[in-house]
Design a protein around this motif. Structure first.
Motif, short mmCIF file in Angstrom:
data_model
loop_
_atom_site.label_atom_id
_atom_site.label_comp_id
_atom_site.label_asym_id
_atom_site.label_seq_id
_atom_site.Cartn_x
_atom_site.Cartn_y
_atom_site.Cartn_z
N UNK A 69 41.64 22.44 25.04
CA UNK A 69 41.12 22.31 26.39
C UNK A 69 41.23 20.87 26.93
N UNK A 70 41.67 19.95 26.08
CA UNK A 70 41.81 18.56 26.51
C UNK A 70 40.50 17.80 26.55
N UNK A 71 39.46 18.32 25.89
CA UNK A 71 38.15 17.66 25.88
C UNK A 71 38.10 16.52 24.86
N UNK A 72 38.95 16.60 23.83
CA UNK A 72 39.06 15.53 22.85
C UNK A 72 40.54 15.24 22.61
N UNK A 73 40.81 14.04 22.12
CA UNK A 73 42.19 13.66 21.83
C UNK A 73 42.56 14.09 20.40
N UNK A 74 43.86 14.13 20.11
CA UNK A 74 44.25 14.44 18.72
C UNK A 74 43.64 13.46 17.71
N UNK A 75 43.53 12.18 18.09
CA UNK A 75 42.94 11.18 17.20
C UNK A 75 41.46 11.50 16.94
N UNK A 76 40.73 11.85 18.02
CA UNK A 76 39.31 12.19 17.87
C UNK A 76 39.16 13.44 17.01
N UNK A 77 40.04 14.40 17.21
CA UNK A 77 40.01 15.63 16.40
C UNK A 77 40.18 15.29 14.92
N UNK A 78 41.22 14.52 14.59
CA UNK A 78 41.50 14.21 13.19
C UNK A 78 40.39 13.37 12.56
N UNK A 79 39.83 12.44 13.34
CA UNK A 79 38.72 11.62 12.83
C UNK A 79 37.50 12.51 12.54
N UNK A 80 37.23 13.45 13.44
CA UNK A 80 36.07 14.33 13.23
C UNK A 80 36.27 15.22 12.00
N UNK A 81 37.50 15.65 11.75
CA UNK A 81 37.79 16.47 10.57
C UNK A 81 37.55 15.64 9.30
N UNK A 82 37.98 14.37 9.32
CA UNK A 82 37.74 13.49 8.16
C UNK A 82 36.24 13.34 7.91
N UNK A 83 35.49 13.09 8.97
CA UNK A 83 34.03 12.93 8.84
C UNK A 83 33.37 14.23 8.37
N UNK A 84 33.88 15.34 8.84
CA UNK A 84 33.36 16.65 8.44
C UNK A 84 33.50 16.80 6.91
N UNK A 85 34.68 16.45 6.40
CA UNK A 85 34.93 16.55 4.96
C UNK A 85 34.03 15.58 4.18
N UNK A 86 33.83 14.38 4.72
CA UNK A 86 33.03 13.36 4.04
C UNK A 86 31.53 13.67 4.07
N UNK A 87 31.05 14.20 5.20
CA UNK A 87 29.60 14.34 5.40
C UNK A 87 29.09 15.78 5.25
N UNK A 88 29.97 16.76 5.48
CA UNK A 88 29.54 18.15 5.45
C UNK A 88 28.82 18.57 6.72
N UNK A 89 28.77 17.69 7.71
CA UNK A 89 28.11 18.02 8.99
C UNK A 89 29.00 18.96 9.80
N UNK A 90 28.39 19.60 10.78
CA UNK A 90 29.14 20.46 11.70
C UNK A 90 30.02 19.58 12.58
N UNK A 91 31.21 20.08 12.90
CA UNK A 91 32.15 19.30 13.69
C UNK A 91 31.59 18.96 15.07
N UNK A 92 30.89 19.90 15.68
CA UNK A 92 30.31 19.65 16.99
C UNK A 92 29.33 18.49 16.96
#
Length: 163
Positions: A69-92
């Protein structure tokens, strides 16, 4: 419509609209789990209202939807996925904490995600379903979507000619 649909069955025999309306009438709390081959999608209800939907398909995930939807950039998406793996938090939650989207944008994104998952279910021609009475997942943000409005929107989308 039959007065009582079985708790398990095939969507060829029991229309999804019929299932959702009956669950609303019964003020059911739990998850309607639908499976078609390897695809598994669930509609979570509380007292008959849709509050959440989930899927095992990567394309149905919130991050992918917000990216599309263009609400986040590819960089923001990939960073959030990394943090998700590191923290176990929900992506949202990560997207909001990192300042990539606002809480309001998260809420709107979640509603869009739920509508898209449910819309995709109406396109299934085959699949098994079962209803599990249970409390909602702890991480679910209750959206309280109007069942009749949602079904009407889905049916309009299905009937609209694609351009």
């Amino acid at each position: 419509m039959s007065s009582h649909l079985p708790a398990t069955g095939n969507i060829k025999e029991h229309d999804l609209t019929e299932l959702l309306i009956q669950l609303q009438e019964q003020k059911a709390t739990g998850s309607l789990v639908l499976q078609n081959d390897e695809m598994i999608k669930s509609i979570h209800l509380k007292e008959g209202s849709i509050v959440y939907a989930s899927s095992n398909l990567p394309g149905d995930r919130l991050g992918e939807l917000l990216l599309e939807l263009g609400k986040i950039t590819p960089e923001q998406f990939h960073r959030s996925v990394e943090l998700l793996k590191d923290t176990g938090k929900q992506q949202g939650a990560i997207l909001v904490e990192e300042g990539y989207i606002s809480a309001k944008e998260l809420f709107e994104g979640l509603k869009c995600q739920v509508r898209e998952i449910i819309y995709s279910l109406f396109l299934w021609e085959d699949g098994q379903y079962h209803f599990v009475q249970e409390e909602l997942p702890k991480h679910a943000i209750p959206l309280q979507l109007d069942m009749v409005e949602l079904i009407s929107e889905v049916l309009k989308r299905i009937q609209a000619p694609t351009l």
